[in-house]
Design a protein around this motif. Structure first.
Motif, PDB file in Angstrom:
ATOM      1  N   HIS A 219       0.818  -1.205   0.000  1.00 36.15           N
ATOM      2  CA  HIS A 219       0.000   0.000   0.000  1.00 36.15           C
ATOM      3  C   HIS A 219       0.857   1.262   0.000  1.00 36.15           C
ATOM      4  O   HIS A 219       1.608   1.527   0.936  1.00 36.15           O
ATOM      5  CB  HIS A 219      -0.931   0.013   1.222  1.00 36.15           C
ATOM      6  CG  HIS A 219      -1.902   1.159   1.210  1.00 36.15           C
ATOM      7  ND1 HIS A 219      -3.142   1.076   0.645  1.00 36.15           N
ATOM      8  CD2 HIS A 219      -1.785   2.431   1.691  1.00 36.15           C
ATOM      9  CE1 HIS A 219      -3.771   2.228   0.766  1.00 36.15           C
ATOM     10  NE2 HIS A 219      -2.963   3.067   1.405  1.00 36.15           N
ATOM     11  N   GLY A 220       0.750   2.058  -1.070  1.00 37.20           N
ATOM     12  CA  GLY A 220       1.450   3.327  -1.144  1.00 37.20           C
ATOM     13  C   GLY A 220       2.948   3.214  -1.299  1.00 37.20           C
ATOM     14  O   GLY A 220       3.671   4.185  -1.047  1.00 37.20           O
ATOM     15  N   THR A 221       3.466   2.055  -1.722  1.00 36.83           N
ATOM     16  CA  THR A 221       4.910   1.867  -1.889  1.00 36.83           C
ATOM     17  C   THR A 221       5.223   1.478  -3.337  1.00 36.83           C
ATOM     18  O   THR A 221       4.327   1.208  -4.130  1.00 36.83           O
ATOM     19  CB  THR A 221       5.451   0.760  -0.956  1.00 36.83           C
ATOM     20  OG1 THR A 221       5.049  -0.536  -1.465  1.00 36.83           O
ATOM     21  CG2 THR A 221       4.926   0.928   0.462  1.00 36.83           C
ATOM     22  N   ASN A 222       6.517   1.408  -3.651  1.00 37.59           N
ATOM     23  CA  ASN A 222       6.957   1.012  -4.996  1.00 37.59           C
ATOM     24  C   ASN A 222       7.308  -0.464  -5.077  1.00 37.59           C
ATOM     25  O   ASN A 222       8.006  -0.892  -6.001  1.00 37.59           O
ATOM     26  CB  ASN A 222       8.174   1.847  -5.413  1.00 37.59           C
ATOM     27  CG  ASN A 222       9.424   1.523  -4.595  1.00 37.59           C
ATOM     28  OD1 ASN A 222       9.324   0.962  -3.500  1.00 37.59           O
ATOM     29  ND2 ASN A 222      10.594   1.866  -5.113  1.00 37.59           N
ATOM     30  N   LEU A 223       6.822  -1.269  -4.130  1.00 40.68           N
ATOM     31  CA  LEU A 223       7.226  -2.670  -4.088  1.00 40.68           C
ATOM     32  C   LEU A 223       6.875  -3.419  -5.364  1.00 40.68           C
ATOM     33  O   LEU A 223       7.692  -4.177  -5.890  1.00 40.68           O
ATOM     34  CB  LEU A 223       6.598  -3.374  -2.881  1.00 40.68           C
ATOM     35  CG  LEU A 223       6.873  -4.880  -2.809  1.00 40.68           C
ATOM     36  CD1 LEU A 223       8.371  -5.157  -2.680  1.00 40.68           C
ATOM     37  CD2 LEU A 223       6.120  -5.511  -1.646  1.00 40.68           C
ATOM     38  N   LEU A 224       5.664  -3.250  -5.877  1.00 47.10           N
ATOM     39  CA  LEU A 224       5.262  -4.003  -7.055  1.00 47.10           C
ATOM     40  C   LEU A 224       6.169  -3.693  -8.236  1.00 47.10           C
ATOM     41  O   LEU A 224       6.564  -4.604  -8.981  1.00 47.10           O
ATOM     42  CB  LEU A 224       3.799  -3.703  -7.402  1.00 47.10           C
ATOM     43  CG  LEU A 224       3.190  -4.589  -8.496  1.00 47.10           C
ATOM     44  CD1 LEU A 224       3.225  -6.064  -8.106  1.00 47.10           C
ATOM     45  CD2 LEU A 224       1.756  -4.160  -8.793  1.00 47.10           C
ATOM     46  N   ASP A 225       6.535  -2.427  -8.430  1.00 44.07           N
ATOM     47  CA  ASP A 225       7.467  -2.070  -9.506  1.00 44.07           C
ATOM     48  C   ASP A 225       8.792  -2.793  -9.330  1.00 44.07           C
ATOM     49  O   ASP A 225       9.392  -3.287 -10.297  1.00 44.07           O
ATOM     50  CB  ASP A 225       7.712  -0.558  -9.511  1.00 44.07           C
ATOM     51  CG  ASP A 225       6.473   0.241  -9.850  1.00 44.07           C
ATOM     52  OD1 ASP A 225       5.556  -0.327 -10.472  1.00 44.07           O
ATOM     53  OD2 ASP A 225       6.422   1.430  -9.492  1.00 44.07           O
ATOM     54  N   HIS A 226       9.267  -2.844  -8.105  1.00 41.87           N
ATOM     55  CA  HIS A 226      10.538  -3.514  -7.793  1.00 41.87           C
ATOM     56  C   HIS A 226      10.470  -5.005  -8.139  1.00 41.87           C
ATOM     57  O   HIS A 226      11.399  -5.556  -8.735  1.00 41.87           O
ATOM     58  CB  HIS A 226      10.838  -3.325  -6.298  1.00 41.87           C
ATOM     59  CG  HIS A 226      12.093  -3.971  -5.816  1.00 41.87           C
ATOM     60  ND1 HIS A 226      13.326  -3.384  -5.928  1.00 41.87           N
ATOM     61  CD2 HIS A 226      12.301  -5.182  -5.204  1.00 41.87           C
ATOM     62  CE1 HIS A 226      14.250  -4.186  -5.403  1.00 41.87           C
ATOM     63  NE2 HIS A 226      13.647  -5.275  -4.953  1.00 41.87           N
ATOM     64  N   LEU A 227       9.354  -5.642  -7.797  1.00 42.49           N
ATOM     65  CA  LEU A 227       9.208  -7.074  -8.064  1.00 42.49           C
ATOM     66  C   LEU A 227       9.094  -7.353  -9.558  1.00 42.49           C
ATOM     67  O   LEU A 227       9.704  -8.300 -10.075  1.00 42.49           O
ATOM     68  CB  LEU A 227       7.980  -7.617  -7.332  1.00 42.49           C
ATOM     69  CG  LEU A 227       7.988  -7.494  -5.800  1.00 42.49           C
ATOM     70  CD1 LEU A 227       6.684  -8.036  -5.221  1.00 42.49           C
ATOM     71  CD2 LEU A 227       9.197  -8.195  -5.185  1.00 42.49           C
ATOM     72  N   ILE A 228       8.333  -6.535 -10.265  1.00 43.36           N
ATOM     73  CA  ILE A 228       8.176  -6.725 -11.707  1.00 43.36           C
ATOM     74  C   ILE A 228       9.515  -6.587 -12.405  1.00 43.36           C
ATOM     75  O   ILE A 228       9.863  -7.374 -13.301  1.00 43.36           O
ATOM     76  CB  ILE A 228       7.153  -5.726 -12.267  1.00 43.36           C
ATOM     77  CG1 ILE A 228       5.741  -6.081 -11.788  1.00 43.36           C
ATOM     78  CG2 ILE A 228       7.195  -5.702 -13.799  1.00 43.36           C
ATOM     79  CD1 ILE A 228       4.706  -5.028 -12.110  1.00 43.36           C
ATOM     80  N   ALA A 229      10.309  -5.593 -12.006  1.00 44.56           N
ATOM     81  CA  ALA A 229      11.608  -5.357 -12.639  1.00 44.56           C
ATOM     82  C   ALA A 229      12.553  -6.536 -12.463  1.00 44.56           C
ATOM     83  O   ALA A 229      13.451  -6.746 -13.281  1.00 44.56           O
ATOM     84  CB  ALA A 229      12.243  -4.085 -12.072  1.00 44.56           C
ATOM     85  N   ARG A 230      12.336  -7.321 -11.426  1.00 49.03           N
ATOM     86  CA  ARG A 230      13.202  -8.471 -11.150  1.00 49.03           C
ATOM     87  C   ARG A 230      12.568  -9.793 -11.554  1.00 49.03           C
ATOM     88  O   ARG A 230      13.089 -10.858 -11.240  1.00 49.03           O
ATOM     89  CB  ARG A 230      13.584  -8.472  -9.667  1.00 49.03           C
ATOM     90  CG  ARG A 230      14.606  -7.378  -9.371  1.00 49.03           C
ATOM     91  CD  ARG A 230      14.581  -6.905  -7.936  1.00 49.03           C
ATOM     92  NE  ARG A 230      15.571  -5.837  -7.758  1.00 49.03           N
ATOM     93  CZ  ARG A 230      15.374  -4.579  -8.153  1.00 49.03           C
ATOM     94  NH1 ARG A 230      14.240  -4.216  -8.728  1.00 49.03           N
ATOM     95  NH2 ARG A 230      16.322  -3.679  -7.961  1.00 49.03           N
ATOM     96  N   GLY A 231      11.466  -9.739 -12.241  1.00 49.67           N
ATOM     97  CA  GLY A 231      10.835 -10.958 -12.741  1.00 49.67           C
ATOM     98  C   GLY A 231      10.254 -11.845 -11.670  1.00 49.67           C
ATOM     99  O   GLY A 231      10.093 -13.054 -11.866  1.00 49.67           O
ATOM    100  N   VAL A 232       9.903 -11.278 -10.530  1.00 50.66           N
ATOM    101  CA  VAL A 232       9.374 -12.065  -9.412  1.00 50.66           C
ATOM    102  C   VAL A 232       7.959 -12.539  -9.730  1.00 50.66           C
ATOM    103  O   VAL A 232       7.121 -11.771 -10.209  1.00 50.66           O
ATOM    104  CB  VAL A 232       9.390 -11.233  -8.113  1.00 50.66           C
ATOM    105  CG1 VAL A 232       8.600 -11.899  -7.007  1.00 50.66           C
ATOM    106  CG2 VAL A 232      10.835 -10.986  -7.674  1.00 50.66           C
TER     107      VAL A 232
END
Length: 251
Positions: free
Chosen positions: A163-176
Motif C-alpha cells: 500500500h502506497g509503496t513502490n514494491l510491485l514495480d521492484h518485483l516486476i523489474a526483477r521478474g518475481v
C-alpha cells in the motif's frame, strides 16, 4: 470431488490444523474445497515484514511486560521467530533471490500520516517523533537480521507492504512471480501483505515458524485463513529446503 478425495482432503486439513481448530470447522472448509496447495513459483522474493525493535522490543521479555514497555511489542515470541527468519534470509541470499524488508514509517518522517491508527488504540498518543533513547530507533530492523547491501527496505504507513509503496514495480523489474513471507504481526501486516500479494496474482507462501503475534488466537486464525484462500502456510524446514533447491538454477 469424489467421496474418497473429500475424505483425504479433510484428513490433510485435520493433520495440519487440528491442534488449533475444531474438527467440525475444518470439515466445513474441506467440503467447500478450501486449502488446496498452490505451490511455489519459479522466481520468489522473500518479504521480511516489520521485524523492528518496535514490534520485537529490545529483548525477549514476557509479552505482557513487553507491551507495557512498548505497545507494539510482541515480546519473546518475536525473538523466537527471528531465528527462523535468519535461516530463511541466509537461504534466499545463497539462492541470489530478492530480499525485501518493511518497516513502519517513523512518526518523525515528513511523509508520516497516522490516518486512523490512533482511532483503534487507546495508547496511540504514546507515538512520538522524538528519536528513541540510545543508538536504535523503534523502526530499525533488528540487528540479528539487518538488511544487507542490495536489499530493499520499504517504509510503509499502512498494514500491507504494497500500500502506497513502490514494491510491485521492484518485483516486476526483477521478474518475481511469487512471495515467501515472514515477520509480524501474523494477524496484521503479514496477513494484509499476503492478501495483497495474492491480489496481484503472485503465488504466496507464509512460513509459520517465522511469523509472530502478540496473542495466539489471531495468529493461528490468520494463518489458517491464508492457507485456506490466499496462499500456502508451511514450516521453516520445507521453506529452507525449497530455497536450497533453487541454488542449482542460479547462474
Amino acid at each position: 470431488m469424489t467421496a474418497r478425495a473429500m475424505t483425504q482432503h479433510t484428513e490433510k486439513l485435520a493433520d495440519k490444523w487440528g491442534a488449533h481448530f475444531p474438527a467440525a470447522e475444518l470439515e466445513v472448509l474441506a467440503a467447500a474445497g478450501y486449502g488446496a496447495r498452490m505451490g511455489f513459483g519459479e522466481r520468489p522474493a522473500l518479504l521480511v515484514v516489520d521485524v523492528t525493535y518496535s514490534f520485537c522490543g529490545t529483548s525477549p521479555m514476557p509479552v505482557l511486560d513487553a507491551v507495557r514497555a512498548n505497545r507494539r511489542s510482541c515480546g519473546a515470541w518475536a525473538w523466537e521467530a527471528v531465528g527462523s527468519m535468519r535461516r530463511l534470509i541466509d537461504a534466499a541470499r545463497t539462492a541470489q533471490l530478492p530480499v525485501v524488508y518493511s518497516t513502519m514509517l517513523d512518526p518523525g518522517d515528513a511523509a508520516y500520516e497516522p490516518g486512523l491508527w490512533g482511532a483503534k488504540n487507546a495508547r496511540g498518543k504514546e507515538d512520538s517523533p522524538a528519536p528513541a533513547a540510545g543508538p536504535r530507533r523503534d523502526n530499525d530492523v533488528v540487528d540479528d537480521i539487518r538488511p544487507a547491501p542490495g536489499d530493499l527496505v520499504v517504509a510503509k504507513g499502512k498494514p500491507s507492504i504494497f500500500h502506497g509503496t513502490n514494491l510491485l514495480d521492484h518485483l516486476i523489474a526483477r521478474g518475481v512471480d511469487s512471495l515467501i513471507i515472514c515477520g509480524g504481526t501474523s494477524s496484521g501486516c503479514v496477513y494484509a501483505s499476503a492478501v495483497d500479494g495474492f491480489s496481484h496474482n503472485l503465488k504466496v507462501t507464509v512460513v509459520r515458524d517465522a511469523c509472530f503475534d502478540r496473542v495466539e488466537t489471531p495468529h493461528w486464525a490468520s494463518l489458517l485463513d491464508i492457507d485456506m484462500k490466499y496462499g500456502d502456510v508451511i514450516g521453516i524446514d520445507e521453506a529452507v529446503a525449497h530455497l536450497g533447491g533453487l541454488t542449482c538454477r542460479v547462474s
